[in-house]
Motif scaffolding. Structure first.
Motif, PDB file in Angstrom:
ATOM      1  N   GLU A   1       0.810  -1.211   0.000  1.00 40.47           N
ATOM      2  CA  GLU A   1       0.000   0.000   0.000  1.00 40.47           C
ATOM      3  C   GLU A   1       0.836   1.251   0.000  1.00 40.47           C
ATOM      4  O   GLU A   1       0.335   2.353  -0.242  1.00 40.47           O
ATOM      5  CB  GLU A   1      -0.904   0.004   1.228  1.00 40.47           C
ATOM      6  CG  GLU A   1      -0.111  -0.060   2.530  1.00 40.47           C
ATOM      7  CD  GLU A   1      -1.011  -0.231   3.729  1.00 40.47           C
ATOM      8  OE1 GLU A   1      -2.231  -0.354   3.519  1.00 40.47           O
ATOM      9  OE2 GLU A   1      -0.501  -0.233   4.852  1.00 40.47           O
ATOM     10  N   GLU A   2       2.154   1.110   0.286  1.00 39.57           N
ATOM     11  CA  GLU A   2       3.011   2.285   0.375  1.00 39.57           C
ATOM     12  C   GLU A   2       3.623   2.646  -0.973  1.00 39.57           C
ATOM     13  O   GLU A   2       4.410   3.574  -1.065  1.00 39.57           O
ATOM     14  CB  GLU A   2       4.145   2.024   1.380  1.00 39.57           C
ATOM     15  CG  GLU A   2       3.675   1.529   2.730  1.00 39.57           C
ATOM     16  CD  GLU A   2       2.868   2.571   3.463  1.00 39.57           C
ATOM     17  OE1 GLU A   2       2.948   3.747   3.081  1.00 39.57           O
ATOM     18  OE2 GLU A   2       2.161   2.208   4.405  1.00 39.57           O
TER      19      GLU A   2
ATOM     20  N   TRP B   1       6.147  15.857   0.502  1.00 38.35           N
ATOM     21  CA  TRP B   1       5.376  15.581   1.725  1.00 38.35           C
ATOM     22  C   TRP B   1       3.925  16.010   1.555  1.00 38.35           C
ATOM     23  O   TRP B   1       3.012  15.293   1.973  1.00 38.35           O
ATOM     24  CB  TRP B   1       6.001  16.335   2.904  1.00 38.35           C
ATOM     25  CG  TRP B   1       5.241  16.129   4.174  1.00 38.35           C
ATOM     26  CD1 TRP B   1       5.386  15.103   5.065  1.00 38.35           C
ATOM     27  CD2 TRP B   1       4.182  16.952   4.690  1.00 38.35           C
ATOM     28  NE1 TRP B   1       4.497  15.241   6.098  1.00 38.35           N
ATOM     29  CE2 TRP B   1       3.738  16.363   5.899  1.00 38.35           C
ATOM     30  CE3 TRP B   1       3.571  18.124   4.262  1.00 38.35           C
ATOM     31  CZ2 TRP B   1       2.714  16.907   6.671  1.00 38.35           C
ATOM     32  CZ3 TRP B   1       2.549  18.671   5.019  1.00 38.35           C
ATOM     33  CH2 TRP B   1       2.131  18.064   6.218  1.00 38.35           C
ATOM     34  N   GLN B   2       3.688  17.166   0.956  1.00 44.43           N
ATOM     35  CA  GLN B   2       2.319  17.630   0.757  1.00 44.43           C
ATOM     36  C   GLN B   2       1.517  16.657  -0.104  1.00 44.43           C
ATOM     37  O   GLN B   2       0.349  16.363   0.186  1.00 44.43           O
ATOM     38  CB  GLN B   2       2.315  19.014   0.114  1.00 44.43           C
ATOM     39  CG  GLN B   2       2.566  20.148   1.092  1.00 44.43           C
ATOM     40  CD  GLN B   2       2.276  21.497   0.474  1.00 44.43           C
ATOM     41  OE1 GLN B   2       2.766  21.814  -0.612  1.00 44.43           O
ATOM     42  NE2 GLN B   2       1.465  22.290   1.141  1.00 44.43           N
ATOM     43  N   ALA B   3       2.141  16.152  -1.172  1.00 42.55           N
ATOM     44  CA  ALA B   3       1.447  15.213  -2.052  1.00 42.55           C
ATOM     45  C   ALA B   3       1.079  13.945  -1.295  1.00 42.55           C
ATOM     46  O   ALA B   3      -0.042  13.423  -1.410  1.00 42.55           O
ATOM     47  CB  ALA B   3       2.315  14.880  -3.261  1.00 42.55           C
TER      48      ALA B   3
ATOM     49  N   THR C   1      -2.764  12.580  -0.181  1.00 41.75           N
ATOM     50  CA  THR C   1      -3.192  11.232  -0.569  1.00 41.75           C
ATOM     51  C   THR C   1      -3.636  10.437   0.654  1.00 41.75           C
ATOM     52  O   THR C   1      -4.680   9.777   0.643  1.00 41.75           O
ATOM     53  CB  THR C   1      -2.045  10.488  -1.279  1.00 41.75           C
ATOM     54  OG1 THR C   1      -1.694  11.193  -2.474  1.00 41.75           O
ATOM     55  CG2 THR C   1      -2.457   9.068  -1.632  1.00 41.75           C
ATOM     56  N   ASP C   2      -2.845  10.500   1.723  1.00 35.98           N
ATOM     57  CA  ASP C   2      -3.162   9.752   2.950  1.00 35.98           C
ATOM     58  C   ASP C   2      -4.477  10.215   3.562  1.00 35.98           C
ATOM     59  O   ASP C   2      -5.328   9.399   3.941  1.00 35.98           O
ATOM     60  CB  ASP C   2      -2.034   9.913   3.973  1.00 35.98           C
ATOM     61  CG  ASP C   2      -0.797   9.118   3.602  1.00 35.98           C
ATOM     62  OD1 ASP C   2      -0.896   8.252   2.709  1.00 35.98           O
ATOM     63  OD2 ASP C   2       0.265   9.365   4.201  1.00 35.98           O
TER      64      ASP C   2
ATOM     65  N   ARG D   1      -6.940  12.003   2.176  1.00 35.48           N
ATOM     66  CA  ARG D   1      -8.079  11.747   1.293  1.00 35.48           C
ATOM     67  C   ARG D   1      -8.509  10.284   1.396  1.00 35.48           C
ATOM     68  O   ARG D   1      -9.714   9.978   1.448  1.00 35.48           O
ATOM     69  CB  ARG D   1      -7.714  12.088  -0.153  1.00 35.48           C
ATOM     70  CG  ARG D   1      -8.883  11.919  -1.122  1.00 35.48           C
ATOM     71  CD  ARG D   1      -8.488  12.245  -2.544  1.00 35.48           C
ATOM     72  NE  ARG D   1      -8.174  13.656  -2.718  1.00 35.48           N
ATOM     73  CZ  ARG D   1      -6.959  14.128  -2.951  1.00 35.48           C
ATOM     74  NH1 ARG D   1      -5.933  13.299  -3.018  1.00 35.48           N
ATOM     75  NH2 ARG D   1      -6.756  15.417  -3.104  1.00 35.48           N
ATOM     76  N   SER D   2      -7.552   9.377   1.426  1.00 39.46           N
ATOM     77  CA  SER D   2      -7.868   7.953   1.547  1.00 39.46           C
ATOM     78  C   SER D   2      -8.551   7.647   2.873  1.00 39.46           C
ATOM     79  O   SER D   2      -9.543   6.904   2.918  1.00 39.46           O
ATOM     80  CB  SER D   2      -6.572   7.131   1.412  1.00 39.46           C
ATOM     81  OG  SER D   2      -6.821   5.754   1.593  1.00 39.46           O
ATOM     82  N   ALA D   3      -8.043   8.227   3.963  1.00 36.70           N
ATOM     83  CA  ALA D   3      -8.640   7.989   5.285  1.00 36.70           C
ATOM     84  C   ALA D   3     -10.051   8.551   5.359  1.00 36.70           C
ATOM     85  O   ALA D   3     -10.964   7.910   5.899  1.00 36.70           O
ATOM     86  CB  ALA D   3      -7.761   8.617   6.373  1.00 36.70           C
ATOM     87  N   PHE D   4     -10.254   9.744   4.804  1.00 40.92           N
ATOM     88  CA  PHE D   4     -11.586  10.347   4.830  1.00 40.92           C
ATOM     89  C   PHE D   4     -12.570   9.555   3.967  1.00 40.92           C
ATOM     90  O   PHE D   4     -13.733   9.384   4.339  1.00 40.92           O
ATOM     91  CB  PHE D   4     -11.516  11.795   4.329  1.00 40.92           C
ATOM     92  CG  PHE D   4     -10.686  12.702   5.203  1.00 40.92           C
ATOM     93  CD1 PHE D   4     -10.462  12.389   6.535  1.00 40.92           C
ATOM     94  CD2 PHE D   4     -10.125  13.864   4.690  1.00 40.92           C
ATOM     95  CE1 PHE D   4      -9.696  13.220   7.346  1.00 40.92           C
ATOM     96  CE2 PHE D   4      -9.356  14.694   5.492  1.00 40.92           C
ATOM     97  CZ  PHE D   4      -9.144  14.374   6.821  1.00 40.92           C
ATOM     98  N   THR D   5     -12.099   9.073   2.827  1.00 42.70           N
ATOM     99  CA  THR D   5     -12.970   8.301   1.942  1.00 42.70           C
ATOM    100  C   THR D   5     -13.396   6.993   2.595  1.00 42.70           C
ATOM    101  O   THR D   5     -14.580   6.620   2.552  1.00 42.70           O
ATOM    102  CB  THR D   5     -12.251   8.008   0.608  1.00 42.70           C
ATOM    103  OG1 THR D   5     -11.898   9.243  -0.026  1.00 42.70           O
ATOM    104  CG2 THR D   5     -13.141   7.204  -0.324  1.00 42.70           C
TER     105      THR D   5
END
Length: 429
Positions: free
Chosen positions: A63-64, A379-381, A385-386, A388-392
């Motif tokens: 996943e990384e 780091w911002q990118a 991504t992290d 957005r994935s957690a919120f989704t």
């Protein structure tokens, strides 16, 4: 698999030391982890864990990975926590499995065991060599007197995941992954001799004092782009800390609701035994509450294991970012101090020596600035991504949770309407 370290040296991104954030560790074993002997970790057994790096890589979801997984040439996994008991302490080690196709490694697969303080050592070495690169944070040590339950199954599992993410962030980094210290961490059977290498106490103390002096002096003209980064980090820190606390409160309220649901179902069930005419509705109420209990339990698990770790991880990231910005400012402050000193030099010999030091500091500051700007974008990118994935995932789970609970109660209402209808037909006949 032998953990031999190759003779070939890996190109390492080096930079003169800036020790403003270094801790003067006088004790190599400062993270003694004394806790209750959990049986689950005494033998280190885990039937679900692959026994070799090869089988691990076939089963593990990477996943990384970056956007181009085909270009990835080093894979790392942290698993299989194991308890160790000595006469003075009890601590946990984690298995670190590595598979790589890099030519600087002597073998393609490695398996070593590391304890938490080894991860701390690696993080310190990476920050020492690369003061303005963003090294992913480690989970807190959680060393609190009397808190022996911190080594419960849940705690160890949470720490294991965080350590896994820490190593994979390094493995994905174009500079940090080429560090010789990272290679040693992944391959050396023992780290004791490597930990003893480095500057002595007095040298570290002198460097730290100079960094503190530079920090107190501050910078006169910080570039606007770094001021903007600092402002962003301060605002981001406040938001993430607030979200972390709010989510923790939500989880606490959900757990309290769970307890209420857990108590409610048996009450309705026992009531149905003595209320003959309401027996079926009461039994269905008990069943509905029990089903909602199970769904709510999964909902709490999603928040606890999915959302909270990501939010808290980025709370820790803000501390890392603040430290990186301080180290960048310290380099600039030292350069400005040297420049001021040069103006007061009376002899040409002193001036030449000072000019040489200033040239070195200018090169160091330029490298530090470029490294931070590149790593900041990276780091911002990753952060976006992290999150957005957690919120989704959280949103999807929320929808699923409420739909299932709604279906439970709609089913209950339908059953009652059906019974009322049937009762009316009987009376009419």
């Amino acid at each position: 698999m032998s953990g031999a370290v190759g003779d070939n040296n890996t190109p390492t991104a080096t930079n003169p030391e800036d020790l403003a954030e270094r801790m003067l560790d006088l004790d190599e074993d400062d993270d003694l982890e004394v806790f209750s002997k959990e049986p689950a970790f005494m033998d280190g057994s885990n039937a679900s864990i692959p026994t070799s790096p090869g089988s691990m890589l076939n089963q593990y979801k990477f996943e990384e990975e970056e956007d181009s997984p085909d270009a990835k040439d080093i894979f790392v996994m942290v698993d299989n926590p194991e308890s160790h008991v000595t006469t003075i302490e009890t601590y946990i080690t984690y298995r670190v499995l590595t598979k790589t196709s890099r030519s600087e490694f002597d073998a393609s697969e490695y398996e070593v065991r590391r304890r938490y303080q080894d991860f701390l050592w690696l993080k310190g070495k990476l920050e020492e060599a690369n003061p303005t690169l963003i090294v992913h944070p480690l989970p807190e040590k959680f060393v609190m007197k009397g808190m022996v339950e911190r080594f419960s199954d849940d705690f160890v599992e949470t720490r294991k995941r965080a350590l896994h993410r820490f190593l994979n962030r390094i493995a994905d980094h174009p500079i940090l992954s080429c560090s010789e210290d990272f290679k040693i961490f992944l391959t050396a059977e023992e780290l004791g001799t490597h930990k003893k290498q480095g500057p002595g106490f007095l040298s570290r103390l002198g460097d730290t004092m100079r960094s503190v002096a530079a920090s107190v002096r501050g910078v006169r003209t910080r570039p606007e782009e770094f001021t903007a980064i600092q402002d962003y980090v301060e605002a981001f820190s406040l938001k993430m800390t607030s979200l972390d606390k709010v989510t923790q409160r939500i989880i606490k309220e959900h757990k309290e609701y769970l307890e209420e649901l857990k108590e409610g179902a048996p009450i309705y069930a026992s009531w149905s035994d003595i209320e003959e005419e309401l027996s079926e509705p009461l039994k269905m109420m008990a069943s509905s509450l029990d089903r909602c209990y199970r769904e709510t339990e999964e909902q709490v698990l999603q928040l606890s294991d999915g959302l909270v770790p990501t939010l808290h991880e980025y709370v820790l990231c803000t501390d890392t970012l603040k430290a990186v910005l301080r180290r960048r400012d310290n380099i600039q402050a030292e350069l400005e101090g040297k420049t001021e000193t040069l103006a007061s030099r009376k002899t040409e010999a002193d001036s030449d020596a000072m000019k040489y030091e200033i040239d070195k500091l200018e090169d160091r500051l330029e490298w530090a600035n470029n490294a931070l700007k590149a790593d900041w974008s990276r780091w911002q990118a990753r952060m976006r991504t992290d999150l957005r994935s957690a919120f989704t995932r959280t949103a999807e789970k929320n929808v699923d949770y409420y739909e299932k609970c709604l279906a439970v109660w709609e089913s209950f209402l339908l059953s009652q309407k059906t019974e009322e209808g049937e009762g009316g037909n009987v009376l009419d006949s």
